[in-house]
Write an enzyme that holds these catalytic residues in place. Structure first.
Site, short mmCIF file in Angstrom:
data_model
loop_
_atom_site.label_atom_id
_atom_site.label_comp_id
_atom_site.label_asym_id
_atom_site.label_seq_id
_atom_site.Cartn_x
_atom_site.Cartn_y
_atom_site.Cartn_z
N ARG A 15 0.82 -1.22 0.00
CA ARG A 15 0.00 0.00 0.00
C ARG A 15 0.86 1.27 0.00
O ARG A 15 0.58 2.25 0.68
CB ARG A 15 -0.96 0.00 1.20
N GLU A 16 1.94 1.25 -0.80
CA GLU A 16 2.84 2.40 -0.85
C GLU A 16 2.14 3.67 -1.33
O GLU A 16 2.43 4.77 -0.85
CB GLU A 16 4.03 2.11 -1.79
N LEU A 17 1.21 3.51 -2.28
CA LEU A 17 0.54 4.70 -2.79
C LEU A 17 -0.33 5.34 -1.71
O LEU A 17 -0.39 6.56 -1.57
CB LEU A 17 -0.32 4.34 -4.02
N LYS A 18 -0.96 4.49 -0.92
CA LYS A 18 -1.77 5.00 0.19
C LYS A 18 -0.92 5.84 1.13
O LYS A 18 -1.25 6.98 1.46
CB LYS A 18 -2.40 3.83 0.95
N LYS A 113 -20.01 3.94 -6.91
CA LYS A 113 -19.40 2.67 -7.26
C LYS A 113 -19.20 2.50 -8.76
O LYS A 113 -20.08 2.81 -9.55
CB LYS A 113 -20.27 1.52 -6.76
N GLU A 605 -26.22 -3.38 -4.03
CA GLU A 605 -24.99 -3.21 -4.80
C GLU A 605 -24.48 -4.53 -5.38
O GLU A 605 -23.67 -4.52 -6.31
CB GLU A 605 -23.91 -2.55 -3.95
N HIS A 641 -32.08 -3.94 7.46
CA HIS A 641 -31.63 -2.58 7.20
C HIS A 641 -30.90 -2.53 5.87
O HIS A 641 -30.14 -3.44 5.54
CB HIS A 641 -30.71 -2.10 8.33
N GLU A 665 -31.84 3.97 4.24
CA GLU A 665 -31.25 5.30 4.08
C GLU A 665 -32.20 6.14 3.23
O GLU A 665 -32.75 5.66 2.26
CB GLU A 665 -29.91 5.15 3.36
N HIS A 694 -23.71 10.37 7.77
CA HIS A 694 -22.39 10.64 7.19
C HIS A 694 -21.91 12.04 7.51
O HIS A 694 -20.77 12.38 7.29
CB HIS A 694 -22.44 10.46 5.67
N1 GLN Z 1 -25.78 -2.57 12.01
C1 GLN Z 1 -24.76 -1.92 11.26
C2 GLN Z 1 -24.29 -0.67 11.98
O1 GLN Z 1 -25.08 -0.02 12.59
C3 GLN Z 1 -25.24 -1.55 9.89
C4 GLN Z 1 -24.16 -0.89 9.09
C5 GLN Z 1 -24.52 -0.68 7.63
O2 GLN Z 1 -25.64 -0.73 7.25
N2 GLN Z 1 -23.54 -0.45 6.80
O3 GLN Z 1 -23.15 -0.31 11.94
ZN ZN Z 2 -26.60 1.22 6.60
#
Ligand code: GLN
Ligand code: ZN
Length: 753
Positions: A15-18, A113, A605, A641, A665, A694
């Site tokens: 991981r030198e670039l990192k 992505k 995904e 979730h 989300e 986030h």
């Molecule tokens: N239960 C996980 C958390 O709360 C769910 C994380 C996720 O959805 N990426 O961290």
């Molecule tokens: Zn999540």
């Protein structure tokens, strides 16, 4: 036959670039030293390709941050917000676009992505501004350098259709109206490069998807005619990957390029269709070595196809290649010293994959049976190893009955039986993790490194659990979580306890910029050795009368975020994981846990790129979730979730998962997903995230009340839950606590109304 790869990982085997990037950003590494490191890496990677005996070394695959960004700057598509403060050097502009300009408060390009991989690219932005002033692409200097060093370079560029298809614009016609201008910028770059090489690889993975609208498809031939015409003889190698060509087959085959590359790992059967269609003199590059996994190629399976291509086209028109760029696999198995022999023997990272290509050429051209025989023997022995192939696991998986995929009663009846939970209207909860403080990280690290006894570790984690239960009590949440302090990562935690998983020391893959991930490896049959979460949850439950959710990662997410064995169908591996999770679910229920959440963060995904394949995937993926979650009583409430909002198209599949409650989300998209619930009558309860985890911003009571009001226009009040977007592990308590306080107040305010 010639051999090449579509690209080499740029991060470096250590991981030198990192490290270089992060020191450079911090200011502890000079620009000169930073550039020198990147130069070293490029040269080292060319040397590997050369010593493997490949006919070309790929240039232009190296990027300081992202190859889409390199293309964006080459085209001069710099959004106006950046051009005002372009900084002192071109690198300033480059990294400002990648990471945002904190000094002037200018947000970075969005990141998303790259097709169905875990690599994230920077999304180009197209607005009405123009014309763009074309810039330079690092591929030019790199190609000259490779030539000077005596290599035979094959430059690679992202193609204009892929770049445009992935760009963000207000309206598709604005986007595609740029095509002509873009094509001329490409043509002049190709003119510069063509003096230095036989082939120029132009990547158009978008051809393997449904993403190209008709208005783009109809310009494909003329655009490629322009790209091919600008200089003497065509040198373009049109590279398609991540799937079969499908509806774009004709476009790709008749592009007029000198060569076409096809992905025979993801699109095995397309060879048959392509061979008779390929125009005379067009060469065919066969993507036979998987660029997306870590396993040795089973030569016996692909040699017949290569022979077939050679018989049809002649060996001078055939190239052997990796299926896609090796960007998506780790660098070198030589860096692994702790893996069991039978697993390591089966593995091939980027370096080994280069050598595989020349071995394959040897098998086909020299008809050398010894190389083939060795490959067959190694793979056969390692997949038959008693730790890999376990009769009891196979037997259990094949004796799964249809009843095991279905809850005892349909949702409306379950709902009645879940009243015992005694939840208020608009119940409040969180998604699972709470802030992972420095002390939590230190506890886990000390324990892992053997600097903390097991007893002390358990005591320390229990202390964290107690703290987090007390906070939830004070906040007045309705359904509690234990906080996940014992988990470094939601997949790794389970992988470490399940049979069939192993972990590499240096199997890093670039996720974006300097960020890398080291996915767990599923090498063998998956089974549960012992309960994995029950003790922690029971401890948490012992501290409160409020229900504490059992917290598990679902089978599809565990599969999607791991490197998966390639000697068994993914659906089958997923089923094995589902059975292991099912056992955990049942043990939690037996222990008295009333609510169990099974996270499927990755379900969306993991979806393949074309509608037809997506359908097949969704069927088995949803089945795996159902298998893991259906072994409980009606009175036990199952939650799931998901971490994305654009699922309107797959809502019927989400409904088929038959969870009692889903949290999703949604705040970042302004609750856009709620429209889906207007069009589709969803039975179960829904918790659309009311604030973005986030961001460090503290959402106000008013904001969240307003979002909930909006949600109530689409979702009946009996079905609405109140929760954040996702887990809180990346947040600080200073942000998490007041925001949750506001969230609970918002729910209370609405209950009052
Ligand atoms: N239960 C996980 C958390 O709360 C769910 C994380 C996720 O959805 N990426 O961290
Ligand atoms: Zn999540």
């Amino acid at each position: 036959m010639q051999t090449h790869i579509l690209g080499f990982p740029r991060i470096g085997k250590k991981r030198e670039l990192k490290q270089a990037l992060e020191s450079f950003w911090k200011g502890t590494l000079s620009t000169q030293a930073f550039i020198a490191t990147s130069m070293e890496l490029k040269k080292r990677h060319w040397e590997i390709q050369e010593s493997a005996g490949l006919d070309y070394v790929t240039t232009g695959d190296f990027s300081l941050y992202d190859q889409m960004l390199d293309t964006t700057l080459m085209l001069g598509a710099v959004p106006p917000r950046f051009s005002k403060y372009s900084g002192d050097s071109p690198l300033d502009l480059y990294f400002n676009m990648a990471r945002g300009d904190a000094k002037h408060n200018i947000p970075a390009l969005e990141m998303t992505k790259w097709f169905d991989t875990n690599y994230h690219y920077l999304v180009p932005e197209i607005d009405a501004n123009g014309p763009w002033v074309a810039g330079i692409h690092p591929v030019v200097a790199d190609t000259r350098l490779a030539r000077k060093l005596g290599y035979s370079p094959k430059p690679v560029l992202i193609g204009p259709f892929t770049w445009l298809a992935l760009a963000k614009a207000q309206g598709s016609s604005l986007k595609w109206s740029r095509l002509d201008a873009i094509v001329s910028a490409y043509a002049s770059l190709l003119g510069t490069l063509s003096a230095h090489c036989d082939y120029i690889q132009i990547d158009e993975p978008v051809l393997c998807t449904d993403l190209l609208p008709e208005e783009a498809r109809k310009h494909f031939h003329s655009a490629y005619a322009a790209l091919n015409a600008d200089y003497g003889k065509s040198r373009l190698l049109l590279a398609t990957y991540f799937g079969p060509l499908g509806r774009n087959l004709e476009l790709a085959v008749n592009s007029g390029c000198a060569a076409l590359h096809v992905d025979l790992v993801r699109g095995k059967r397309q060879l048959e269709a392509i061979l008779p269609l390929l125009p005379a003199e067009t060469a065919l590059s066969l993507g036979v070595v998987d660029g997306r996994n870590i396993w040795k190629t089973d030569f016996s399976k692909i040699v017949p196809g290569i022979n077939q291509a050679v018989a049809a086209l002649g060996s001078e028109r055939v190239l052997l290649a990796s299926s896609c760029s090796l960007l998506h696999c780790p660098v070198d198995t030589a860096e692994e010293s702790a893996l069991p022999d039978h697993i390591k023997k089966r593995m091939a990272f980027a370096v080994q994959k280069c050598f595989e290509l020349t071995s394959l050429r040897k098998i086909v051209e020299q008809n050398d049976p010894s190389v083939l025989a060795e490959n067959v023997a190694v793979l056969r022995n390692s997949v038959a190893h008693p730790h890999t192939s376990i009769a009891a696991v196979r037997e259990r998986s094949s004796s799964v009955t249809p009843a095991m995929f279905t809850r005892l009663s349909p949702y409306p009846q379950r709902r009645e039986k879940q009243h015992w939970l005694n939840l208020p209207e608009l119940p409040t909860t969180t998604i699972g993790s709470f802030p992972q403080t420095a002390s939590i990280r230190k506890t886990r690290l000390d324990y892992k490194q053997g600097d903390m006894s097991e007893a002390n570790y358990i005591a320390a984690i229990r202390h964290e659990i107690r703290d987090c239960i007390e906070k939830q009590e004070a906040l007045g949440l309705d359904v509690f979580v234990h906080g996940e302090a014992e988990r470094n990562d939601m997949v790794e935690y389970f992988g470490q306890q399940l049979g069939g998983f192993c972990f590499t020391q240096n199997g890093w893959v670039q996720s974006y910029g300097s960020r890398c991930v080291k996915p767990p490896v599923i090498y063998g049959d998956v089974y549960r050795k012992a309960p994995m979460t029950v003790d922690w949850i029971l401890y948490a439950q012992s501290l409160t009368v409020k229900p504490v959710k059992g917290m598990l990662t679902g089978p599809v997410t565990i599969l999607c975020w791991s490197f998966v064995r390639d000697d068994m169908a993914r659906s089958e591996v997923c089923k094995q994981i589902a059975l292991a999770i099912r056992d955990e679910v049942q043990d939690l229920e037996k222990a008295g846990v009333r609510i169990i959440q099974i996270d499927e963060a990755a379900l969306r995904e993991g979806m393949p790129l074309t509608a037809q394949e997506a359908e097949i995937y969704l069927k088995w993926a949803v089945d795996a979730f159902r298998l893991s979650s259906s072994g409980v009583k009606d009175s036990t409430q199952i939650h799931t979730h998901m971490c994305y909002s654009e699922f309107n198209a797959i809502l019927p599949w989400i409904a088929r998962m038959d969870a009692d409650v889903i949290s999703i989300e949604s705040s970042r998209s302004g609750m856009e997903l709620l429209d889906a619930f207007t069009d589709f009558r969803y039975q179960g309860a829904v918790g659309p995230g009311v604030y973005d985890i986030h961001s460090p911003r503290i959402s106000s009571v008013e904001e969240m009340t307003e979002l909930l009001r909006r949600a109530l226009r689409h979702i009946p009040k009996e079905q609405l839950w109140v929760n954040p977007d996702c887990g809180l592990k990346t947040r600080q308590w200073e942000e998490a606590y007041p925001t949750l306080e506001n969230m609970v107040s918002a729910a209370k305010r609405l209950r009052g109304e």
